[in-house]
Design a protein around this motif. Structure first.
Motif, PDB file in Angstrom:
ATOM      1  N   ASN A  67      -6.787  56.223  17.191  1.00 20.89           N
ATOM      2  CA  ASN A  67      -6.286  56.288  18.522  1.00 20.89           C
ATOM      3  C   ASN A  67      -6.750  55.255  19.374  1.00 20.89           C
ATOM      4  O   ASN A  67      -6.080  54.586  20.392  1.00 20.89           O
ATOM      5  CB  ASN A  67      -6.318  57.729  19.267  1.00 20.89           C
ATOM      6  N   GLN A  68      -7.925  54.655  18.993  1.00 19.99           N
ATOM      7  CA  GLN A  68      -8.746  53.828  19.962  1.00 19.99           C
ATOM      8  C   GLN A  68      -8.273  52.371  19.665  1.00 19.99           C
ATOM      9  O   GLN A  68      -8.668  51.392  20.249  1.00 19.99           O
ATOM     10  CB  GLN A  68     -10.144  53.885  19.827  1.00 19.99           C
ATOM     11  N   HIS A  69      -7.577  52.086  18.296  1.00 20.17           N
ATOM     12  CA  HIS A  69      -7.414  50.806  17.826  1.00 20.17           C
ATOM     13  C   HIS A  69      -6.079  50.628  17.725  1.00 20.17           C
ATOM     14  O   HIS A  69      -5.138  51.302  17.195  1.00 20.17           O
ATOM     15  CB  HIS A  69      -8.181  50.419  16.609  1.00 20.17           C
ATOM     16  N   ASP A  74      -0.150  41.341  11.784  1.00 21.34           N
ATOM     17  CA  ASP A  74      -0.910  40.651  10.841  1.00 21.34           C
ATOM     18  C   ASP A  74      -1.987  41.447   9.959  1.00 21.34           C
ATOM     19  O   ASP A  74      -2.819  40.807   9.213  1.00 21.34           O
ATOM     20  CB  ASP A  74      -1.271  39.307  11.193  1.00 21.34           C
ATOM     21  N   GLU A  75      -2.276  42.802  10.450  1.00 25.47           N
ATOM     22  CA  GLU A  75      -3.427  43.325   9.882  1.00 25.47           C
ATOM     23  C   GLU A  75      -2.874  44.539   9.104  1.00 25.47           C
ATOM     24  O   GLU A  75      -1.743  44.830   9.368  1.00 25.47           O
ATOM     25  CB  GLU A  75      -4.409  44.000  11.242  1.00 25.47           C
ATOM     26  N   THR A  76      -3.602  45.013   8.243  1.00 25.33           N
ATOM     27  CA  THR A  76      -3.383  45.867   7.374  1.00 25.33           C
ATOM     28  C   THR A  76      -4.452  47.079   7.503  1.00 25.33           C
ATOM     29  O   THR A  76      -5.553  46.725   7.481  1.00 25.33           O
ATOM     30  CB  THR A  76      -3.307  45.525   5.960  1.00 25.33           C
ATOM     31  N   SER A 169     -16.655  41.046   6.828  1.00 21.61           N
ATOM     32  CA  SER A 169     -15.334  40.738   7.364  1.00 21.61           C
ATOM     33  C   SER A 169     -15.248  41.157   8.747  1.00 21.61           C
ATOM     34  O   SER A 169     -13.767  40.954   9.194  1.00 21.61           O
ATOM     35  CB  SER A 169     -14.335  41.482   6.363  1.00 21.61           C
ATOM     36  N   HIS A 170     -16.018  41.645   9.437  1.00 25.09           N
ATOM     37  CA  HIS A 170     -16.074  42.078  10.763  1.00 25.09           C
ATOM     38  C   HIS A 170     -14.930  43.000  11.172  1.00 25.09           C
ATOM     39  O   HIS A 170     -13.961  42.621  12.133  1.00 25.09           O
ATOM     40  CB  HIS A 170     -16.153  40.717  11.805  1.00 25.09           C
ATOM     41  N   PRO A 171     -14.431  44.050  10.793  1.00 28.96           N
ATOM     42  CA  PRO A 171     -13.504  44.902  10.900  1.00 28.96           C
ATOM     43  C   PRO A 171     -13.605  45.575  12.187  1.00 28.96           C
ATOM     44  O   PRO A 171     -14.751  45.683  12.613  1.00 28.96           O
ATOM     45  CB  PRO A 171     -13.359  45.833  10.064  1.00 28.96           C
TER      46      PRO A 171
END
Length: 173
Positions: A67-69, A74-76, A169-171
Motif C-alpha cells: 500500500n505504501q508503494h 515499466d515496473e514489475t 538493483s536498489h528496489p
C-alpha cells in the motif's frame, strides 16, 4: 521422544513423478536428543541476524508495504519462492556467514571463540542420520526439518542472499 517422517516434493502432474524428480526431505524431531537444547540456545542467540530491510514479519506487514508503494507501468512486481529451503541451504557457507557477522562485523556480542562457535554450529546441524523405509540415511547438506536452529539458519541465508542479489538493483522498499 524421537519421531521422524519424510516429505517428498509436490508435483502438479503425475507425469512429473519420476525417480529422478523425487526429492526426499527428512523431517526429524530432535526433541530429547543430546543437541536439542544447544540448538535452541543458538537459535535464540542468532535470531537478530534473521532480518534485513527486505524482511517481512507477516502478511499484514506485506500488505502495508504494498500500500505504501505505487508500481509504475515499466515496473514489475516479483515474488520468489524457494523450493525445499531447509534442505537446500548450503550449511558451510551459511555458518561462515554467521561467523563473519559475529566476529568480523560485530553484529552480536561474542560469547565464545570463533572456533568453538563454528564447532557448535557444525555439531547441531551437520550429518543428520535417520531411517526411512528401513534404510539408514545421512543428510549430506542443508538443514534438517525439525531442528530448532533450521528456521534461523534459513532466514540468515536468505537475508544474505537478498543483500547480494536484490540490494544491488536498489528496489523500492
Amino acid at each position: 521422544m524421537f519421531i521422524q517422517t519424510a516429505v517428498t516434493h509436490k508435483f502438479n502432474d503425475l507425469n512429473q513423478v519420476t525417480i529422478e524428480n523425487q526429492k526426499l526431505r527428512p523431517i526429524v524431531s530432535t526433541c530429547g536428543t543430546y543437541y536439542y537444547e544447544t540448538a535452541k540456545a543458538q537459535a535464540k542467540y542468532l535470531s537478530s541476524l534473521t532480518e534485513n530491510q527486505y524482511s517481512l514479519k507477516n502478511t499484514l506487514n506485506f500488505a502495508d508495504r504494498l500500500n505504501q508503494h505505487f508500481i509504475d507501468e515499466d515496473e514489475t512486481f516479483v515474488s520468489y519462492d524457494v523450493e525445499s529451503l531447509f534442505t537446500s541451504i548450503p550449511l558451510d557457507e551459511t555458518i561462515d556467514t554467521i561467523l563473519d557477522l559475529i566476529y568480523a562485523e560485530g553484529k552480536l556480542p561474542i560469547i565464545t571463540t570463533r572456533l568453538v562457535m563454528k564447532r557448535l554450529l557444525f555439531r547441531v546441524t551437520k550429518g543428520y542420520i535417520f531411517t526411512f523405509n528401513g534404510n539408514l540415511y545421512k543428510q549430506a547438506d542443508g538443514c534438517g526439518m525439525g531442528n530448532p536452529l533450521s528456521p534461523v539458519l534459513a532466514n540468515i541465508f536468505m537475508c544474505e542472499l537478498e543483500l547480494d542479489v536484490i540490494a544491488p538493483s536498489h528496489p523500492p522498499l
